[in-house]
Write a protein that holds these residues in place. Sequence first.
Motif, mmCIF file in Angstrom:
data_model
loop_
_atom_site.group_PDB
_atom_site.id
_atom_site.type_symbol
_atom_site.label_atom_id
_atom_site.label_comp_id
_atom_site.label_asym_id
_atom_site.label_seq_id
_atom_site.Cartn_x
_atom_site.Cartn_y
_atom_site.Cartn_z
ATOM 1 N N UNK A 1 0.797 -1.143 0.016
ATOM 2 C CA UNK A 1 -0.078 -0.046 0.048
ATOM 3 C C UNK A 1 0.952 1.344 -0.041
ATOM 4 N N UNK A 2 0.494 2.394 -0.810
ATOM 5 C CA UNK A 2 1.076 3.628 -0.911
ATOM 6 C C UNK A 2 0.162 4.501 0.009
ATOM 7 N N UNK A 3 0.653 5.052 0.955
ATOM 8 C CA UNK A 3 -0.308 5.884 1.607
ATOM 9 C C UNK A 3 -0.213 7.415 1.012
ATOM 10 N N UNK A 4 -1.361 8.226 1.191
ATOM 11 C CA UNK A 4 -1.327 9.550 0.692
ATOM 12 C C UNK A 4 -0.218 10.355 1.110
ATOM 13 N N UNK A 5 0.244 11.149 0.098
ATOM 14 C CA UNK A 5 1.711 12.090 0.491
ATOM 15 C C UNK A 5 2.885 11.219 0.514
ATOM 16 N N UNK A 6 2.802 9.779 0.282
ATOM 17 C CA UNK A 6 4.024 9.011 0.292
ATOM 18 C C UNK A 6 4.479 8.515 -1.309
ATOM 19 N N UNK A 7 5.641 8.252 -1.406
ATOM 20 C CA UNK A 7 5.955 7.600 -2.775
ATOM 21 C C UNK A 7 6.418 6.104 -2.747
ATOM 22 N N UNK A 8 6.948 5.783 -1.730
ATOM 23 C CA UNK A 8 7.277 4.278 -1.499
ATOM 24 C C UNK A 8 6.250 3.350 -0.859
ATOM 25 N N UNK A 9 6.065 2.196 -1.294
ATOM 26 C CA UNK A 9 5.087 1.448 -0.696
ATOM 27 C C UNK A 9 5.398 0.844 0.558
ATOM 28 N N UNK A 10 4.513 0.553 1.166
ATOM 29 C CA UNK A 10 4.677 -0.193 2.570
ATOM 30 C C UNK A 10 4.137 -1.741 2.418
ATOM 31 N N UNK B 1 -0.643 -1.652 -7.268
ATOM 32 C CA UNK B 1 0.663 -1.137 -7.055
ATOM 33 C C UNK B 1 1.617 -2.383 -7.500
ATOM 34 N N UNK B 2 1.318 -3.298 -7.265
ATOM 35 C CA UNK B 2 2.434 -4.530 -7.728
ATOM 36 C C UNK B 2 2.485 -4.365 -9.355
ATOM 37 N N UNK B 3 1.325 -4.240 -9.789
ATOM 38 C CA UNK B 3 1.120 -4.403 -11.467
ATOM 39 C C UNK B 3 1.848 -3.038 -12.037
ATOM 40 N N UNK B 4 1.918 -1.778 -11.404
ATOM 41 C CA UNK B 4 2.504 -0.650 -11.623
ATOM 42 C C UNK B 4 3.989 -0.799 -11.735
ATOM 43 N N UNK B 5 4.370 -1.657 -10.617
ATOM 44 C CA UNK B 5 5.912 -1.867 -10.242
ATOM 45 C C UNK B 5 6.279 -2.765 -11.328
ATOM 46 N N UNK B 6 5.741 -3.794 -11.589
ATOM 47 C CA UNK B 6 6.142 -4.896 -12.586
ATOM 48 C C UNK B 6 6.296 -4.185 -14.006
ATOM 49 N N UNK B 7 5.322 -3.379 -14.350
ATOM 50 C CA UNK B 7 5.455 -2.545 -15.481
ATOM 51 C C UNK B 7 6.657 -1.726 -15.614
ATOM 52 N N UNK B 8 6.842 -1.176 -14.602
ATOM 53 C CA UNK B 8 8.126 -0.071 -14.461
ATOM 54 C C UNK B 8 9.420 -1.202 -14.882
ATOM 55 N N UNK B 9 9.313 -2.433 -14.251
ATOM 56 C CA UNK B 9 10.635 -3.203 -14.260
ATOM 57 C C UNK B 9 10.786 -3.820 -15.742
ATOM 58 N N UNK B 10 9.802 -3.869 -16.347
ATOM 59 C CA UNK B 10 10.114 -4.220 -17.709
ATOM 60 C C UNK B 10 10.843 -3.579 -18.823
#
Length: 216
Positions: free
Chosen positions: A61-70, A207-216
């Motif tokens: 989860x990425x909380x409002x105002x933060x960039x890194x996922x928890x 979030x996981x899908x977005x991170x996987x897309x960035x990793x490609x």
Amino acid sequence: MPVKIIVVTLAFLVLFASLLGLFYPQIERFVSKRTYRRKVYKVLHYYAEEKDQLLLNNAMIIFPGEKAPVIFDHILLADKYVYVIKDIYYEGGIYGNLNDPSLFHEDLRKQVEKIPNPVFVNAERIRKLEKMVNVEPDAKLFVNVVCYNKSLIVQNGMKTKEQGLFFLPVNELEKTIEAAEQDNVQAISHEKSERLINLFKERSERIKSELQAKAK
């Protein structure tokens, strides 16, 4: 010839047994560390299946105002509470005050290091979850749970099983949750449980899908 083969075989077995005995503690620790998180998952999965509860693992989860996922190790939505569970594994022992941001870890070589207090870290995350889903802290909906490996030596008085906070070995996790679920408090409605788990799951999968897309 057969006698020589038997003698060589026996000698090999004796040597192998000796080496196994010599390195058994290291092998046992290696296996325990590798399988620990799976053990925690199995305890929670079994409980959720038996009690018809909702369990989410490795929620991101990425909380409002933060960039890194928890990353939340486990979130269990039971009848009375939502258990936010963080599992930790350390060899040796830990000591300190659970109200402080840091604890101390003494490894098997007696080397001491300062480590983030997992109870403190989990409490901060829970406060953010409460704000995200508009739940007041006074509602005591979320329970801060930190479980550790059974072999870890914990300072006397640190193990805690009180309302809203569990700091305990993994072998006591299931029974402690079962006991907490007997509290005389209002049960969470099915609709609310479904809404919460869907919210956590949807955000985590996105979030996981977005991170996987960035990793490609």
